[in-house]
Design an enzyme around this catalytic site. Sequence first.
Site, PDB file in Angstrom:
ATOM      1  N   LYS A  41     -69.646  -3.230-163.398  1.00 41.91           N
ATOM      2  CA  LYS A  41     -68.931  -2.393-164.351  1.00 41.91           C
ATOM      3  C   LYS A  41     -68.582  -1.016-163.811  1.00 41.91           C
ATOM      4  CE  LYS A  41     -71.836  -4.290-168.010  1.00 41.91           C
ATOM      5  NZ  LYS A  41     -72.979  -3.945-168.928  1.00 41.91           N
ATOM      6  N   GLY A  42     -69.342  -0.541-162.820  1.00 44.71           N
ATOM      7  CA  GLY A  42     -69.321   0.877-162.455  1.00 44.71           C
ATOM      8  C   GLY A  42     -67.969   1.492-162.142  1.00 44.71           C
ATOM      9  N   GLU A  97     -64.697   0.763-155.589  1.00 44.78           N
ATOM     10  CA  GLU A  97     -66.106   0.880-156.011  1.00 44.78           C
ATOM     11  C   GLU A  97     -66.390   2.287-156.519  1.00 44.78           C
ATOM     12  OE1 GLU A  97     -68.680  -0.312-156.923  1.00 44.78           O
ATOM     13  OE2 GLU A  97     -69.618  -1.778-155.627  1.00 44.78           O
ATOM     14  N   ASP A  98     -67.355   2.398-157.382  1.00 46.01           N
ATOM     15  CA  ASP A  98     -67.812   3.739-157.792  1.00 46.01           C
ATOM     16  C   ASP A  98     -68.743   4.318-156.733  1.00 46.01           C
ATOM     17  OD1 ASP A  98     -69.403   1.547-158.626  1.00 46.01           O
ATOM     18  OD2 ASP A  98     -70.611   2.841-159.872  1.00 46.01           O
ATOM     19  N   ASP A 101     -74.155   2.279-151.848  1.00 47.23           N
ATOM     20  CA  ASP A 101     -75.518   2.771-151.693  1.00 47.23           C
ATOM     21  C   ASP A 101     -76.152   2.021-150.510  1.00 47.23           C
ATOM     22  OD1 ASP A 101     -78.103   3.654-152.099  1.00 47.23           O
ATOM     23  OD2 ASP A 101     -78.201   3.161-154.209  1.00 47.23           O
ATOM     24  N   LYS A 129     -73.162   7.047-150.436  1.00 44.42           N
ATOM     25  CA  LYS A 129     -74.540   7.531-150.286  1.00 44.42           C
ATOM     26  C   LYS A 129     -75.067   6.942-148.973  1.00 44.42           C
ATOM     27  CE  LYS A 129     -77.646   7.529-154.087  1.00 44.42           C
ATOM     28  NZ  LYS A 129     -78.721   6.808-154.804  1.00 44.42           N
ATOM     29  N   PHE A 150     -80.580   9.867-157.646  1.00 43.44           N
ATOM     30  CA  PHE A 150     -80.024   8.882-158.575  1.00 43.44           C
ATOM     31  C   PHE A 150     -78.979   9.548-159.453  1.00 43.44           C
ATOM     32  CE2 PHE A 150     -79.608   5.731-161.821  1.00 43.44           C
ATOM     33  CZ  PHE A 150     -79.697   4.555-161.093  1.00 43.44           C
ATOM     34  N   ARG A 163     -72.715   6.085-168.814  1.00 37.67           N
ATOM     35  CA  ARG A 163     -71.440   5.788-168.149  1.00 37.67           C
ATOM     36  C   ARG A 163     -70.319   6.682-168.681  1.00 37.67           C
ATOM     37  NH1 ARG A 163     -72.065   0.883-165.164  1.00 37.67           N
ATOM     38  NH2 ARG A 163     -73.417  -0.639-166.164  1.00 37.67           N
TER      39      ARG A 163
HETATM   40  C1  PRP Z   1     -73.892  -0.385-158.592  1.00 38.67           C
HETATM   41  C2  PRP Z   1     -72.547   0.152-158.119  1.00 38.67           C
HETATM   42  C3  PRP Z   1     -72.244  -0.689-156.923  1.00 38.67           C
HETATM   43  C4  PRP Z   1     -73.612  -1.041-156.378  1.00 38.67           C
HETATM   44  C5  PRP Z   1     -73.891  -0.229-155.160  1.00 38.67           C
HETATM   45  O1  PRP Z   1     -73.637  -1.505-159.385  1.00 38.67           O
HETATM   46  O2  PRP Z   1     -71.560   0.044-159.105  1.00 38.67           O
HETATM   47  O3  PRP Z   1     -71.552  -1.868-157.272  1.00 38.67           O
HETATM   48  O4  PRP Z   1     -74.565  -0.738-157.391  1.00 38.67           O
HETATM   49  O5  PRP Z   1     -75.175  -0.480-154.669  1.00 38.67           O
HETATM   50  P1  PRP Z   1     -75.496  -1.131-153.261  1.00 38.67           P
HETATM   51  O6  PRP Z   1     -74.572  -0.481-152.239  1.00 38.67           O
HETATM   52  O7  PRP Z   1     -76.942  -0.736-153.050  1.00 38.67           O
HETATM   53  O8  PRP Z   1     -75.312  -2.586-153.348  1.00 38.67           O
HETATM   54  P2  PRP Z   1     -74.738  -2.184-160.305  1.00 38.67           P
HETATM   55  O9  PRP Z   1     -75.245  -3.396-159.618  1.00 38.67           O
HETATM   56  O10 PRP Z   1     -75.720  -1.140-160.741  1.00 38.67           O
HETATM   57  O11 PRP Z   1     -73.918  -2.693-161.546  1.00 38.67           O
HETATM   58  P3  PRP Z   1     -72.875  -1.880-162.487  1.00 38.67           P
HETATM   59  O12 PRP Z   1     -71.644  -1.631-161.625  1.00 38.67           O
HETATM   60  O13 PRP Z   1     -72.635  -2.825-163.585  1.00 38.67           O
HETATM   61  O14 PRP Z   1     -73.528  -0.584-162.915  1.00 38.67           O
END
Ligand code: PRP
Length: 177
Positions: A41-42, A97-98, A101, A129, A150, A163
């Site tokens: 969703k991000g 992507e948002d 990480d 990040k 975070f 969000r």
């Molecule tokens: C978050 C974000 C990325 C991912 C990044 O999504 O939106 O998709 O984590 O993390 P990574 O590089 O460690 O894989 P999340 O899985 O929290 O779901 P969301 O988008 O629904 O919040």
Amino acid sequence: MNKNKTILFSRQAIEGAVLRLAKQINADYKARPVVLVGILKGSFVFLADLIRKLDLDVTVDFAVLSSYGSATTSSGQVKMIKDLSAPIEGKDVLVVEDIVDTGITLKYFMDVLRQRRPASLAICTLIDKKARREVHIDVDYVGLEIEDGFIVGYGIDCNEEFRNLPEIWVIREEAEK
Ligand code: PRP
């Protein structure tokens, strides 16, 4: 648990980053049609702002991926909850992507997309990040870089909260007394 928050990126800082990214993407793709793929969703807030700054022939598709459970650390397991609604073979695809990480989510997703033979495949993230990267990912467009911490807001959640915040905040969790 109490959540103390401080602003990391203001609305103006985010807007500036989105504009810079849009200018780069506009210049690179020029007249080529591009499929923007938002990872939900991000990415939905970022994608909504970015797309309105693109002077290109654009279509949009979404995948729903999840790598985090309810905790604030990655489970290391990526789940495809919803796949794209259309084929991407022969298309110029830009994944939006948002935040990148550990990179585990994008590593998984890019491997899936590459097998579908797009004409080109690139990544645009609002936040990078880098300090927490566990797998190598080539990110083509980066809006803002952060160290560890975070963050929430502008589409990014903590246990599905926050969000809707227009800014990006850093959270520090503290045990209640
Ligand atoms: C978050 C974000 C990325 C991912 C990044 O999504 O939106 O998709 O984590 O993390 P990574 O590089 O460690 O894989 P999340 O899985 O929290 O779901 P969301 O988008 O629904 O919040």
